[in-house]
Design an enzyme around this catalytic site. Structure first.
Site, PDB file in Angstrom:
ATOM      1  N   GLU A 159       0.828  -1.212   0.000  1.00  0.00           N
ATOM      2  CA  GLU A 159       0.000   0.000   0.000  1.00  0.00           C
ATOM      3  C   GLU A 159       0.860   1.259   0.000  1.00  0.00           C
ATOM      4  OE1 GLU A 159      -3.383   2.159   2.804  1.00  0.00           O
ATOM      5  OE2 GLU A 159      -3.208  -0.025   2.795  1.00  0.00           O
ATOM      6  N   LYS A 212      -7.465  -0.752  11.241  1.00  0.00           N
ATOM      7  CA  LYS A 212      -6.815  -1.197  10.006  1.00  0.00           C
ATOM      8  C   LYS A 212      -5.546  -0.402   9.774  1.00  0.00           C
ATOM      9  CE  LYS A 212      -6.066  -1.146   5.337  1.00  0.00           C
ATOM     10  NZ  LYS A 212      -5.258  -0.193   4.534  1.00  0.00           N
ATOM     11  N   ASP A 262       3.528 -14.473  11.626  1.00  0.00           N
ATOM     12  CA  ASP A 262       2.196 -14.796  11.117  1.00  0.00           C
ATOM     13  C   ASP A 262       1.246 -13.610  11.301  1.00  0.00           C
ATOM     14  OD1 ASP A 262      -0.299 -15.827  10.510  1.00  0.00           O
ATOM     15  OD2 ASP A 262      -0.027 -17.685  11.638  1.00  0.00           O
ATOM     16  N   HIS A 301      -1.718  10.560   0.553  1.00  0.00           N
ATOM     17  CA  HIS A 301      -1.852   9.223  -0.011  1.00  0.00           C
ATOM     18  C   HIS A 301      -1.793   9.263  -1.536  1.00  0.00           C
ATOM     19  CE1 HIS A 301      -3.081   5.029  -0.217  1.00  0.00           C
ATOM     20  NE2 HIS A 301      -3.970   5.379  -1.124  1.00  0.00           N
TER      21      HIS A 301
END
Length: 436
Positions: free
Chosen positions: A86, A281, A297, A394
């Site tokens: 991202e 998130k 993991d 962004h």
């Protein structure tokens, strides 16, 4: 339909698997095979390691490997490896790290490292008898698992607690053995699962043979024995703090106003699960990137983190903020079950390099680094949201992705970067610029 199914796929060679899939599912099979081959590692030994990590492999799926510098955690400087696709995540973490480096850095402490596993079983006997013989059962469980636990105990780990959990108020005849473990610097999944399966065998034999149980009480049905990825006591806290007036102007906003807006934004993520999901998130943007880079993991860590966020029955922000006595304090409590030995941490060449980059930390130190990366990412996201908005930074970072998608050549890319330096970036705007 039948021609697109196959028996014995796993027994085919790697090239045979690729050829079969390409021929049956693509219009340009030769190009597909070239694409897959192009992402294989040129060194045969390295590719063999990668092929051994999973099944039915035909290629590798590459993700960007970046470094976020200027992290100061508990007075120690780190360059933090991050694997993520991202745009803006690494840049945002780096920006937040530099911001807090100038204000004392990040602080972190491990609150506990306990990991959990369960033996789930059905039993219809008198539970008072089970509790009465529990000490004898516990002794036998530990004795028969000794061959599995001896090496871990030499390293300071092992089994920390065993409890019987009565779940019959939810499901008739349903009980658990809840077992707590210390696995030191390993994530410990194989160790925990092996011990739990040993416990399941011992439990079944113990109940069927013990003289206190008779008739149907001797019948115990083991449902499953498996670790839990919810480890609320394998917990780390990371925080930053400074006087509010030392925060400086953020995008022209007075530090007091900025701090109050920031505090309110975190409060909203505690009240509203819709906002909390996006808020958390963003935290995992930072956490997952370091977890992936170090061969741990990320699915287990995400599952645990989101469960922890809902531990009181309401899904909330994992981070918190306070403004007391003129001090801005922003912190994160997060359960992180990670390892620095065993598994991918030793097998994957870049996972080894990531740990080396971090100074070959032990698991508790890695927990602190990962938590600080999550907090940095969260701070950077909230700072953007309450000032310029998330899209300005962004989309600047996303500009090159748009240019590559539109097939822009090098000269056009350079001109586009200059042109959009003070303009809003969007797919439509970039396309219009290139068409000119």
């Amino acid at each position: 339909m039948q021609e697109k199914t196959i028996n014995g796929f796993s027994k085919l060679s790697k090239s045979e698997k690729a050829n079969w899939a390409a021929q049956h599912f693509f219009n340009d099979p030769e190009q597909v095979i070239r694409d897959w081959a192009g992402f294989c590692h040129p060194e045969e030994a390295t590719q063999k390691i990668l092929d051994g990590l999973s099944e039915n492999t035909v290629s590798n799926y590459h993700l960007p490997y970046g470094i976020a510098p200027n992290f100061v955690i508990n007075g120690k400087a780190y360059a933090v490896p991050m694997v993520i696709e991202e745009s803006s995540v690494v840049a945002a973490a780096s920006s937040a790290a530099k911001y807090w480096m100038e204000r004392g850095g990040f602080f972190a402490e491990v609150l506990d490292t306990k990991k959990l596993g369960q033996v789930h079983f059905n039993w219809t006997g008198d539970v008072r008898k089970l509790y009465h013989v529990f000490e004898a059962l516990r002794t036998q469980l530990l004795e028969e698992a000794t061959p599995l636990t001896a090496n871990m105990e030499k390293r300071g780990g092992g089994i920390r607690d065993i409890r019987i959990i009565d779940m019959t108020h939810l499901e008739t005849g349903y009980y658990q053995l809840m077992v707590a473990f210390e696995t030191c610097d390993s994530m410990g999944a194989n160790f925990i699962n092996s011990v739990l399966e040993s416990f399941a065998d011992t439990l079944q034999r113990f109940v069927s043979a013990h003289p206190d149980f008779s008739g149907p009480e001797k019948n115990i049905s083991i449902i499953m024995a498996i670790l839990s990825n919810y480890t609320p006591e394998c917990l780390v806290r990371a925080w930053v703090e400074c006087p509010i007036e030392a925060m400086g102007n953020c995008e022209g906003i007075d530090p007091v106003v900025f701090a109050e807006k920031f505090h309110k934004a975190v409060r909203i993520a505690h009240l509203d699960p819709y906002r909390a999901a996006t808020h958390n998130k963003g935290i995992f943007n930072g956490i997952d990137a370091v977890v992936l880079a170090t061969g741990n993991d990320f699915r287990a860590i995400e599952a645990c983190g989101h469960t922890y966020a809902a531990r009181d029955g309401h899904y909330r922000s994992l981070s918190d903020c306070s403004l007391d006595n003129g001090i801005f304090r922003f912190w994160l409590d997060i359960p992180l079950s990670v390892g620095t030995v065993g598994g991918l941490t030793k097998l994957h060449p870049l996972a080894r390099r990531s740990l080396e980059l971090l100074g070959n930390p032990r698991a508790p130190e890695l927990m602190c680094v990962i938590a600080a990366a999550g907090l940095a990412q969260n701070f950077a996201a909230l700072r953007s949201l309450i000032t310029t908005g998330i899209q300005k930074g962004h989309m600047k970072m996303h500009l090159m992705n748009i240019l590559n998608h539109l097939g822009a050549e090098h000269e056009a890319c350079a001109k586009a970067v200059d042109y959009f330096s003070d303009k809003a970036v969007s797919f439509t705007a970039v396309r219009a610029f290139l068409e000119k």
